[in-house]
Design a protein around this motif. Sequence first.
Motif, PDB file in Angstrom:
ATOM      1  N   VAL A   1       0.848  -1.188   0.000  1.00  0.00           N
ATOM      2  CA  VAL A   1       0.000   0.000   0.000  1.00  0.00           C
ATOM      3  C   VAL A   1       0.886   1.240   0.000  1.00  0.00           C
ATOM      4  O   VAL A   1       1.837   1.325   0.788  1.00  0.00           O
ATOM      5  N   ASP A   2       0.584   2.210  -0.883  1.00  0.00           N
ATOM      6  CA  ASP A   2       1.378   3.439  -0.866  1.00  0.00           C
ATOM      7  C   ASP A   2       0.883   4.365   0.242  1.00  0.00           C
ATOM      8  O   ASP A   2      -0.234   4.245   0.732  1.00  0.00           O
ATOM      9  N   GLU A   3       1.744   5.316   0.639  1.00  0.00           N
ATOM     10  CA  GLU A   3       1.427   6.162   1.790  1.00  0.00           C
ATOM     11  C   GLU A   3       0.274   7.126   1.533  1.00  0.00           C
ATOM     12  O   GLU A   3      -0.332   7.642   2.470  1.00  0.00           O
ATOM     13  N   LYS A   4      -0.055   7.354   0.268  1.00  0.00           N
ATOM     14  CA  LYS A   4      -1.189   8.230  -0.049  1.00  0.00           C
ATOM     15  C   LYS A   4      -2.512   7.462  -0.057  1.00  0.00           C
ATOM     16  O   LYS A   4      -3.573   8.056  -0.278  1.00  0.00           O
ATOM     17  N   LEU A   5      -2.442   6.176   0.167  1.00  0.00           N
ATOM     18  CA  LEU A   5      -3.621   5.307   0.159  1.00  0.00           C
ATOM     19  C   LEU A   5      -4.369   5.391  -1.168  1.00  0.00           C
ATOM     20  O   LEU A   5      -5.600   5.337  -1.222  1.00  0.00           O
ATOM     21  N   GLU A   6      -3.620   5.516  -2.253  1.00  0.00           N
ATOM     22  CA  GLU A   6      -4.218   5.602  -3.585  1.00  0.00           C
ATOM     23  C   GLU A   6      -4.167   4.276  -4.335  1.00  0.00           C
ATOM     24  O   GLU A   6      -5.054   3.984  -5.141  1.00  0.00           O
ATOM     25  N   ASN A   7      -3.125   3.485  -4.090  1.00  0.00           N
ATOM     26  CA  ASN A   7      -2.955   2.229  -4.827  1.00  0.00           C
ATOM     27  C   ASN A   7      -2.611   1.082  -3.883  1.00  0.00           C
ATOM     28  O   ASN A   7      -1.821   1.258  -2.950  1.00  0.00           O
ATOM     29  N   VAL A   8      -3.214  -0.058  -4.147  1.00  0.00           N
ATOM     30  CA  VAL A   8      -2.896  -1.291  -3.431  1.00  0.00           C
ATOM     31  C   VAL A   8      -2.439  -2.304  -4.473  1.00  0.00           C
ATOM     32  O   VAL A   8      -3.181  -2.603  -5.417  1.00  0.00           O
ATOM     33  N   GLU A   9      -1.235  -2.812  -4.318  1.00  0.00           N
ATOM     34  CA  GLU A   9      -0.686  -3.768  -5.270  1.00  0.00           C
ATOM     35  C   GLU A   9      -0.655  -5.162  -4.650  1.00  0.00           C
ATOM     36  O   GLU A   9      -0.303  -5.328  -3.486  1.00  0.00           O
ATOM     37  N   PHE A  10      -1.032  -6.157  -5.464  1.00  0.00           N
ATOM     38  CA  PHE A  10      -0.997  -7.555  -5.037  1.00  0.00           C
ATOM     39  C   PHE A  10       0.010  -8.306  -5.897  1.00  0.00           C
ATOM     40  O   PHE A  10       0.049  -8.125  -7.112  1.00  0.00           O
ATOM     41  N   THR A  11       0.802  -9.156  -5.291  1.00  0.00           N
ATOM     42  CA  THR A  11       1.742  -9.987  -6.052  1.00  0.00           C
ATOM     43  C   THR A  11       1.679 -11.423  -5.528  1.00  0.00           C
ATOM     44  O   THR A  11       1.400 -11.661  -4.349  1.00  0.00           O
ATOM     45  N   ASP A  12       1.936 -12.354  -6.458  1.00  0.00           N
ATOM     46  CA  ASP A  12       1.976 -13.785  -6.112  1.00  0.00           C
ATOM     47  C   ASP A  12       0.730 -14.219  -5.336  1.00  0.00           C
ATOM     48  O   ASP A  12       0.817 -14.871  -4.292  1.00  0.00           O
ATOM     49  N   SER A  13      -0.435 -13.855  -5.857  1.00  0.00           N
ATOM     50  CA  SER A  13      -1.693 -14.163  -5.168  1.00  0.00           C
ATOM     51  C   SER A  13      -2.211 -15.532  -5.594  1.00  0.00           C
ATOM     52  O   SER A  13      -2.169 -15.877  -6.779  1.00  0.00           O
ATOM     53  N   GLN A  14      -2.716 -16.290  -4.627  1.00  0.00           N
ATOM     54  CA  GLN A  14      -3.294 -17.609  -4.897  1.00  0.00           C
ATOM     55  C   GLN A  14      -4.530 -17.807  -4.031  1.00  0.00           C
ATOM     56  O   GLN A  14      -4.541 -17.451  -2.852  1.00  0.00           O
TER      57      GLN A  14
ATOM     58  N   SER B   1       0.164 -10.607 -10.494  1.00  0.00           N
ATOM     59  CA  SER B   1       0.154  -9.200 -10.096  1.00  0.00           C
ATOM     60  C   SER B   1      -1.255  -8.652 -10.204  1.00  0.00           C
ATOM     61  O   SER B   1      -2.109  -9.200 -10.906  1.00  0.00           O
ATOM     62  N   GLY B   2      -1.491  -7.571  -9.493  1.00  0.00           N
ATOM     63  CA  GLY B   2      -2.785  -6.899  -9.548  1.00  0.00           C
ATOM     64  C   GLY B   2      -2.671  -5.538  -8.894  1.00  0.00           C
ATOM     65  O   GLY B   2      -1.867  -5.347  -7.983  1.00  0.00           O
ATOM     66  N   VAL B   3      -3.470  -4.585  -9.379  1.00  0.00           N
ATOM     67  CA  VAL B   3      -3.431  -3.230  -8.832  1.00  0.00           C
ATOM     68  C   VAL B   3      -4.851  -2.745  -8.598  1.00  0.00           C
ATOM     69  O   VAL B   3      -5.682  -2.759  -9.515  1.00  0.00           O
ATOM     70  N   LEU B   4      -5.125  -2.316  -7.369  1.00  0.00           N
ATOM     71  CA  LEU B   4      -6.385  -1.680  -7.026  1.00  0.00           C
ATOM     72  C   LEU B   4      -6.135  -0.189  -6.860  1.00  0.00           C
ATOM     73  O   LEU B   4      -5.366   0.231  -6.004  1.00  0.00           O
ATOM     74  N   SER B   5      -6.782   0.617  -7.708  1.00  0.00           N
ATOM     75  CA  SER B   5      -6.684   2.067  -7.626  1.00  0.00           C
ATOM     76  C   SER B   5      -7.878   2.591  -6.849  1.00  0.00           C
ATOM     77  O   SER B   5      -9.022   2.460  -7.303  1.00  0.00           O
TER      78      SER B   5
END
Length: 201
Positions: A78-91, A115-119
Motif C-alpha cells: 500500500v502506498d502512503e497516499k492510500l491511492e494504490n494497493v498492489e498484489f503480487t503472487d496471489s493464490q 500481479s494486480g493493482v487496485l486504484s
Amino acid sequence: STPQTVLAALTVGGIAIQNAQIMWDNQQTGEQLAIGNLNANAEKFAFNVPVKIDLAADVSGKELKFPGAIKIATALRVDEKLENVEFTDSQVEWLAAQKKSISSQPLDAKLTAPSGVLSISQQTLKLPELQMQSGDAQVAADLTVEHVFEQPSFLGTATLKPFNPRPAFKQWEIALPSMSDPKALTSLGLSFQFQANPAQV
C-alpha cells in the motif's frame, strides 16, 4: 510533521488468528454461513513494503452447493497516499468436501494472479495474466473491474484450453443432455471477450 509524513511512518505489528470460528445467520432470509478453523497470518505492515498474508478456513452453509476448505495467500503493498494497493503472487485454492455418491474425486479449484493493482481514486482493479484451474479445465484471462466500490463492471479477455468437459461436468454436478454419440462433447475450448455489470452480461 504533516498527516502525510505521519502516515508514511505508520507501521503495524504482525497479526495472527488461530482456530477462530465465525457464524453468520441472516434472520430475514434464513441464509447461514459458517467459517471454522480460521487461521490467518499477516507480516508487520509498513507503507510501500510488500506484506505477506496467508489465510485458511473451512466454509459451510445452507446456500453453499460445495462446502469445503479455502486457502488464500498474497503479498500486499500500500502506498502512503492510500491511492494504490498492489498484489503480487496471489493464490486462492478451494477444495470442496468429498461427495462420494456424485464423484470419486472432490471438486477443487485454484486461482493465481502474479500481479494486480487496485486504484482507490479511480475505483479500478486490474488483474492481468489471471489463471484459473479446476480439474482439467484451465482458463487464462486478463480482467479489469471498474467502479469497484459502487456498481462494479467486469471486462476483459479469456481463453479456455481444450479439455474433456464430461468428467468436469460430473464433478460440478452439471447434467449433460442426452446424446446418441458417446464421443460427443469430449473436447471443449474457446477464446472470448467479455463485459458484464449488475444489469447485463
